[in-house]
Design a protein around this motif. Structure first.
Motif, PDB file in Angstrom:
ATOM      1  N   SER A  23       0.839  -1.199   0.000  1.00  0.00           N
ATOM      2  CA  SER A  23       0.000   0.000   0.000  1.00  0.00           C
ATOM      3  C   SER A  23       0.872   1.245   0.000  1.00  0.00           C
ATOM      4  N   CYS A  24       0.293   2.348  -0.478  1.00  0.00           N
ATOM      5  CA  CYS A  24       1.023   3.617  -0.506  1.00  0.00           C
ATOM      6  C   CYS A  24       1.363   4.083   0.907  1.00  0.00           C
ATOM      7  N   PHE A  25       0.449   3.834   1.853  1.00  0.00           N
ATOM      8  CA  PHE A  25       0.775   4.262   3.215  1.00  0.00           C
ATOM      9  C   PHE A  25       1.915   3.427   3.788  1.00  0.00           C
ATOM     10  N   GLY A  26       1.906   2.131   3.506  1.00  0.00           N
ATOM     11  CA  GLY A  26       3.007   1.293   3.975  1.00  0.00           C
ATOM     12  C   GLY A  26       4.330   1.776   3.419  1.00  0.00           C
ATOM     13  N   PHE A  27       4.338   2.164   2.144  1.00  0.00           N
ATOM     14  CA  PHE A  27       5.551   2.695   1.523  1.00  0.00           C
ATOM     15  C   PHE A  27       5.957   4.003   2.191  1.00  0.00           C
ATOM     16  N   ALA A  28       4.975   4.867   2.468  1.00  0.00           N
ATOM     17  CA  ALA A  28       5.267   6.146   3.117  1.00  0.00           C
ATOM     18  C   ALA A  28       5.901   5.929   4.483  1.00  0.00           C
ATOM     19  N   ALA A  29       5.398   4.930   5.213  1.00  0.00           N
ATOM     20  CA  ALA A  29       5.948   4.626   6.539  1.00  0.00           C
ATOM     21  C   ALA A  29       7.400   4.174   6.427  1.00  0.00           C
ATOM     22  N   LYS A  30       7.703   3.387   5.391  1.00  0.00           N
ATOM     23  CA  LYS A  30       9.071   2.906   5.214  1.00  0.00           C
ATOM     24  C   LYS A  30      10.007   4.038   4.813  1.00  0.00           C
ATOM     25  N   ASN A  34      13.304   5.662   6.928  1.00  0.00           N
ATOM     26  CA  ASN A  34      14.592   5.476   6.236  1.00  0.00           C
ATOM     27  C   ASN A  34      14.789   4.021   5.809  1.00  0.00           C
ATOM     28  N   MET A  35      13.696   3.341   5.488  1.00  0.00           N
ATOM     29  CA  MET A  35      13.755   1.951   5.065  1.00  0.00           C
ATOM     30  C   MET A  35      13.504   1.813   3.562  1.00  0.00           C
ATOM     31  N   ALA A  36      13.207   2.921   2.887  1.00  0.00           N
ATOM     32  CA  ALA A  36      12.979   2.920   1.449  1.00  0.00           C
ATOM     33  C   ALA A  36      13.214   4.335   0.938  1.00  0.00           C
ATOM     34  N   SER A  37      13.332   4.469  -0.360  1.00  0.00           N
ATOM     35  CA  SER A  37      13.532   5.777  -0.980  1.00  0.00           C
ATOM     36  C   SER A  37      12.334   6.128  -1.851  1.00  0.00           C
ATOM     37  N   VAL A  38      11.977   7.404  -1.889  1.00  0.00           N
ATOM     38  CA  VAL A  38      10.859   7.843  -2.718  1.00  0.00           C
ATOM     39  C   VAL A  38      11.152   7.607  -4.193  1.00  0.00           C
ATOM     40  N   ALA A  39      12.422   7.405  -4.534  1.00  0.00           N
ATOM     41  CA  ALA A  39      12.785   7.128  -5.923  1.00  0.00           C
ATOM     42  C   ALA A  39      12.154   5.830  -6.418  1.00  0.00           C
ATOM     43  N   GLU A  56      15.949  13.393   1.670  1.00  0.00           N
ATOM     44  CA  GLU A  56      16.677  12.140   1.845  1.00  0.00           C
ATOM     45  C   GLU A  56      18.175  12.375   1.770  1.00  0.00           C
ATOM     46  N   GLY A  57      18.581  13.278   0.874  1.00  0.00           N
ATOM     47  CA  GLY A  57      19.998  13.531   0.690  1.00  0.00           C
ATOM     48  C   GLY A  57      20.677  14.125   1.902  1.00  0.00           C
ATOM     49  N   SER A  58      19.883  14.716   2.811  1.00  0.00           N
ATOM     50  CA  SER A  58      20.459  15.323   4.018  1.00  0.00           C
ATOM     51  C   SER A  58      20.682  14.314   5.131  1.00  0.00           C
ATOM     52  N   ARG A  59      20.227  13.055   4.911  1.00  0.00           N
ATOM     53  CA  ARG A  59      20.400  12.031   5.933  1.00  0.00           C
ATOM     54  C   ARG A  59      21.835  11.520   5.957  1.00  0.00           C
ATOM     55  N   THR A  60      22.257  11.098   7.126  1.00  0.00           N
ATOM     56  CA  THR A  60      23.600  10.549   7.275  1.00  0.00           C
ATOM     57  C   THR A  60      23.711   9.200   6.585  1.00  0.00           C
ATOM     58  N   ASP A  61      22.693   8.367   6.753  1.00  0.00           N
ATOM     59  CA  ASP A  61      22.698   7.035   6.163  1.00  0.00           C
ATOM     60  C   ASP A  61      21.794   6.997   4.940  1.00  0.00           C
ATOM     61  N   SER A  62      22.180   6.225   3.953  1.00  0.00           N
ATOM     62  CA  SER A  62      21.338   6.037   2.789  1.00  0.00           C
ATOM     63  C   SER A  62      20.158   5.157   3.184  1.00  0.00           C
ATOM     64  N   PRO A  63      19.045   5.253   2.442  1.00  0.00           N
ATOM     65  CA  PRO A  63      17.871   4.454   2.801  1.00  0.00           C
ATOM     66  C   PRO A  63      18.192   2.975   2.960  1.00  0.00           C
ATOM     67  N   GLY A  64      17.765   2.423   4.066  1.00  0.00           N
ATOM     68  CA  GLY A  64      17.934   1.000   4.300  1.00  0.00           C
ATOM     69  C   GLY A  64      19.228   0.603   4.964  1.00  0.00           C
ATOM     70  N   THR A  65      20.219   1.504   4.998  1.00  0.00           N
ATOM     71  CA  THR A  65      21.533   1.122   5.529  1.00  0.00           C
ATOM     72  C   THR A  65      21.451   0.649   6.969  1.00  0.00           C
ATOM     73  N   VAL A  66      20.792   1.418   7.814  1.00  0.00           N
ATOM     74  CA  VAL A  66      20.682   1.058   9.223  1.00  0.00           C
ATOM     75  C   VAL A  66      20.007  -0.299   9.373  1.00  0.00           C
ATOM     76  N   TYR A  67      18.998  -0.548   8.566  1.00  0.00           N
ATOM     77  CA  TYR A  67      18.242  -1.793   8.680  1.00  0.00           C
ATOM     78  C   TYR A  67      19.023  -2.984   8.147  1.00  0.00           C
ATOM     79  N   ILE A 249       7.726  -2.702  17.920  1.00  0.00           N
ATOM     80  CA  ILE A 249       6.278  -2.669  18.123  1.00  0.00           C
ATOM     81  C   ILE A 249       5.640  -1.625  17.208  1.00  0.00           C
ATOM     82  N   VAL A 250       6.279  -0.455  17.099  1.00  0.00           N
ATOM     83  CA  VAL A 250       5.740   0.612  16.254  1.00  0.00           C
ATOM     84  C   VAL A 250       5.794   0.219  14.772  1.00  0.00           C
ATOM     85  N   VAL A 251       6.933  -0.313  14.329  1.00  0.00           N
ATOM     86  CA  VAL A 251       7.056  -0.728  12.925  1.00  0.00           C
ATOM     87  C   VAL A 251       6.046  -1.827  12.605  1.00  0.00           C
ATOM     88  N   LEU A 252       5.851  -2.746  13.555  1.00  0.00           N
ATOM     89  CA  LEU A 252       4.875  -3.819  13.372  1.00  0.00           C
ATOM     90  C   LEU A 252       3.466  -3.240  13.253  1.00  0.00           C
TER      91      LEU A 252
END
Length: 262
Positions: A23-30, A34-39, A56-67, A249-252
């Motif tokens: 879903s679009c909301f699920g994507f927005a949450a990710k 920082n678990m996905a990129s709008v690209a 996104e470019g101002s973040r220290t980590d690229s999308p998904g890196t932390v995960y 719990i929140v991500v779930l």
């Protein structure tokens, strides 16, 4: 970075799944987490895309890196898990010494030391694998207490109260406002059972996030003539903090809301 709700407002809201999320909301949450990129959204308008990519470019980590790092660490930690004992404790089924099957949000996943596969045999998205591996790693999992609590009653939840309300409860309430039957059908699709509770609610359903992880959904529909919006409350078992850490719990909850409203 914008919140999931703010990002969702900029998305096409077609739930096309081209980004890999249902879903679009699920994507927005990710994206917000920082678990996905709008690209990854092919239907996003150019103006919104440029603005969000700049954030996104101002973040220290690229999308998904932390995960990705978290998932790698969890895989190492899970190498010590006895899958036979874990299956008995969590309500799963063993499929060999180093493999087990577990129901997660009413879908079956196969878990090994190296990866987690969904019912179609595809490797689960990183955040899904993290949630499942985290559940396996929680020490001394108790049986459900049978006592319901609000999310704000969970220890250390104060920093996440707004995320839970905005990304989980308000999403469900807004989506099913004026459509109790639609909510009922969606709940049944996800394996819920009708719950008998005290109070004046239009719907009450009990879910199992995991086989031994109960959750109660209470829904009161909107009353336009009284200017009363639809409301949803998600109650957790008192032992929920021993099933998953607060971040998980929140991500779930966000993943649950995305699947329920798809």
């Amino acid at each position: 970075m914008k919140t999931a709700v703010e990002i969702y407002k900029l998305l096409p809201k077609t739930n096309c799944g081209a980004c890999g999320v249902r879903s679009c909301f699920g994507f927005a949450a990710k994206v917000a987490a920082n678990m996905a990129s709008v690209a990854e959204c092919p239907g996003l308008g150019d103006t919104a895309r440029e603005a969000l990519l700049a954030e996104e470019g101002s973040r220290t980590d690229s999308p998904g890196t932390v995960y990705e790092h978290a998932l790698k660490a969890l895989k190492e930690k899970n190498k010590a898990v006895d899958f036979r004992k874990a299956a008995a404790l969590l309500g799963g089924e063993t499929a060999g010494a180093d493999s087990m099957e577990l129901i997660f949000l009413n879908e079956k996943y196969q878990i090994t030391k190296e990866r987690i596969l969904d019912a179609a045999g595809k490797e689960a998205r990183p955040w899904i694998s993290i949630l499942i591996y985290n559940h396996l790693c929680m020490p001394d999992l108790p049986a459900p207490s049978g006592e319901w609590i609000t999310f704000s009653s969970v220890p250390a939840s104060h920093a996440k109260d707004k995320a839970w309300a905005g990304h989980v409860e308000e999403v469900i309430a807004g989506h099913f406002s004026g459509n109790v039957e639609g909510l009922r059908a969606a709940c049944e699709r996800m394996g819920a059972v009708t719950a008998e509770v005290r109070g004046n609610y239009d719907a009450a359903f009990e879910f199992r996030f995991f086989p031994r992880y109960p959750v109660l959904l209470l829904f009161s529909d909107a009353l336009p003539e009284e200017d009363f919006p639809a409301q949803c409350t998600m109650l957790l078992d008192r032992n929920a903090p021993r099933y998953l850490d607060i971040e998980s719990i929140v991500v779930l909850g966000e993943e649950f809301a995305a699947r329920l409203t798809e």
